[in-house]
Structures are given as structure tokens and as C-alpha cells.
Design a protein around this motif. Structure first.
Motif, PDB file in Angstrom:
ATOM      1  N   GLU A  93      18.805  22.598  52.779  1.00 25.03           N
ATOM      2  CA  GLU A  93      17.892  22.539  53.928  1.00 25.03           C
ATOM      3  C   GLU A  93      16.808  21.478  53.697  1.00 25.03           C
ATOM      4  O   GLU A  93      16.510  20.679  54.587  1.00 25.03           O
ATOM      5  N   PHE A  94      16.223  21.477  52.506  1.00 24.37           N
ATOM      6  CA  PHE A  94      15.186  20.499  52.177  1.00 24.37           C
ATOM      7  C   PHE A  94      15.735  19.079  52.269  1.00 24.37           C
ATOM      8  O   PHE A  94      15.115  18.190  52.860  1.00 24.37           O
ATOM      9  N   LEU A  95      16.904  18.842  51.690  1.00 27.54           N
ATOM     10  CA  LEU A  95      17.504  17.503  51.716  1.00 27.54           C
ATOM     11  C   LEU A  95      17.817  17.075  53.149  1.00 27.54           C
ATOM     12  O   LEU A  95      17.605  15.922  53.514  1.00 27.54           O
ATOM     13  N   ALA A  96      18.302  18.015  53.954  1.00 29.27           N
ATOM     14  CA  ALA A  96      18.612  17.702  55.352  1.00 29.27           C
ATOM     15  C   ALA A  96      17.337  17.366  56.128  1.00 29.27           C
ATOM     16  O   ALA A  96      17.316  16.398  56.904  1.00 29.27           O
ATOM     17  N   GLU A  97      16.281  18.143  55.905  1.00 31.38           N
ATOM     18  CA  GLU A  97      15.011  17.908  56.601  1.00 31.38           C
ATOM     19  C   GLU A  97      14.452  16.515  56.311  1.00 31.38           C
ATOM     20  O   GLU A  97      13.735  15.952  57.135  1.00 31.38           O
ATOM     21  N   HIS A  98      14.739  15.993  55.140  1.00 28.53           N
ATOM     22  CA  HIS A  98      14.198  14.699  54.732  1.00 28.53           C
ATOM     23  C   HIS A  98      15.245  13.583  54.784  1.00 28.53           C
ATOM     24  O   HIS A  98      15.108  12.555  54.130  1.00 28.53           O
ATOM     25  N   ASN A  99      16.286  13.817  55.561  1.00 31.60           N
ATOM     26  CA  ASN A  99      17.355  12.823  55.772  1.00 31.60           C
ATOM     27  C   ASN A  99      17.977  12.329  54.472  1.00 31.60           C
ATOM     28  O   ASN A  99      18.353  11.169  54.345  1.00 31.60           O
ATOM     29  N   LEU A 100      18.092  13.223  53.495  1.00 32.96           N
ATOM     30  CA  LEU A 100      18.697  12.851  52.222  1.00 32.96           C
ATOM     31  C   LEU A 100      20.143  13.314  52.116  1.00 32.96           C
ATOM     32  O   LEU A 100      20.777  13.141  51.090  1.00 32.96           O
ATOM     33  N   LEU A 101      20.672  13.884  53.198  1.00 28.52           N
ATOM     34  CA  LEU A 101      22.075  14.275  53.244  1.00 28.52           C
ATOM     35  C   LEU A 101      22.872  13.374  54.187  1.00 28.52           C
ATOM     36  O   LEU A 101      24.033  13.614  54.425  1.00 28.52           O
ATOM     37  N   ALA A 102      22.241  12.344  54.684  1.00 30.14           N
ATOM     38  CA  ALA A 102      22.863  11.495  55.703  1.00 30.14           C
ATOM     39  C   ALA A 102      24.229  10.966  55.278  1.00 30.14           C
ATOM     40  O   ALA A 102      25.130  10.820  56.086  1.00 30.14           O
ATOM     41  N   ALA A 103      24.407  10.693  54.001  1.00 30.95           N
ATOM     42  CA  ALA A 103      25.664  10.103  53.534  1.00 30.95           C
ATOM     43  C   ALA A 103      26.666  11.154  53.056  1.00 30.95           C
ATOM     44  O   ALA A 103      27.718  10.816  52.535  1.00 30.95           O
ATOM     45  N   GLU A 104      26.373  12.429  53.263  1.00 34.47           N
ATOM     46  CA  GLU A 104      27.251  13.492  52.720  1.00 34.47           C
ATOM     47  C   GLU A 104      28.705  13.328  53.133  1.00 34.47           C
ATOM     48  O   GLU A 104      29.599  13.381  52.314  1.00 34.47           O
TER      49      GLU A 104
END
Length: 109
Positions: A93-104
Motif C-alpha cells: 500500500e505504501f509503495l503504491a501510494e508513492h508510485n513506487l509500484l508503477a513498474a510491477e
């Protein structure tokens, strides 16, 4: 997820985007089951010592981003890993909120 103030949020973003820790998070996301073993994480990061990989995984666990998943005793086999590492729900959730999962999705391919 527990609400954190902006300063805490920024510190955590800086913490998870540190090169080795962010590489480990990406290794987890790239894994077919998103649960690599320590051995896999060490192999995926040959320029970093095994002790450093372990230290950074522990820091990510302490921060609540990563969790350790262990097989039950009756599913363990000698010579095979029995501990695996994946994102916590809060970490995802934290990574998604900060756009750090964009490349998943790309990483999984």
C-alpha cells in the motif's frame, strides 16, 4: 496503514528507495510468486555481499515493508529454502501510494 506525518512519509520513501533496498523490493516484485528465498536475493545481487543483502532485508522487515514467510515444519525439505520474503500489505500500500509500484507489471514480465 497507520497514518504518518509528511516528514515520516518522506523519510520512509528515502529509506525504501536506497539503492540496495529498492533493488531487493524489485527482486521481490520480479519473482513469479513474489516470495524469493534469501539465496535467490543474494544471487540476484552479486555486487552486494550476502551479509549486506540480509541486513537490508532485516531493515525492510523492521520497517514493515517486507515480511518473512516460513514453511511449516512438515513442508520443509533438507537442502531447500524454507524462508521466503514478500511485501506486507502495508508495504504494498505504501509503495503504491508513492508510485513506487508503477513498474510491477513490467518487472513480472
Amino acid at each position: 496503514m497507520v497514518e504518518k506525518d509528511d516528514t515520516t512519509q518522506r523519510k520512509l520513501v528515502h529509506f525504501v528507495t536506497q539503492q540496495t533496498r529498492f533493488a531487493l523490493i524489485n527482486n521481490i516484485l520480479q519473482h513469479p510468486d513474489q516470495l524469493p528465498s534469501m539465496y535467490e536475493l543474494e544471487e540476484l545481487n552479486p555486487s552486494v555481499s550476502d551479509a549486506t543483502v540480509y541486513k537490508h532485508i532485516q531493515k525492510l522487515i523492521d520497517a514493515g515493508i517486507v515480511t518473512e514467510v516460513a514453511l511449516d515444519d512438515d513442508h520443509r525439505r533438507q537442502g531447500y529454502p524454507w524462508k521466503f520474503y514478500g511485501l506486507t500489505d502495508e508495504g504494498r500500500e505504501f509503495l503504491a501510494e508513492h508510485n513506487l509500484l508503477a513498474a510491477e507489471e513490467t518487472l513480472q514480465q
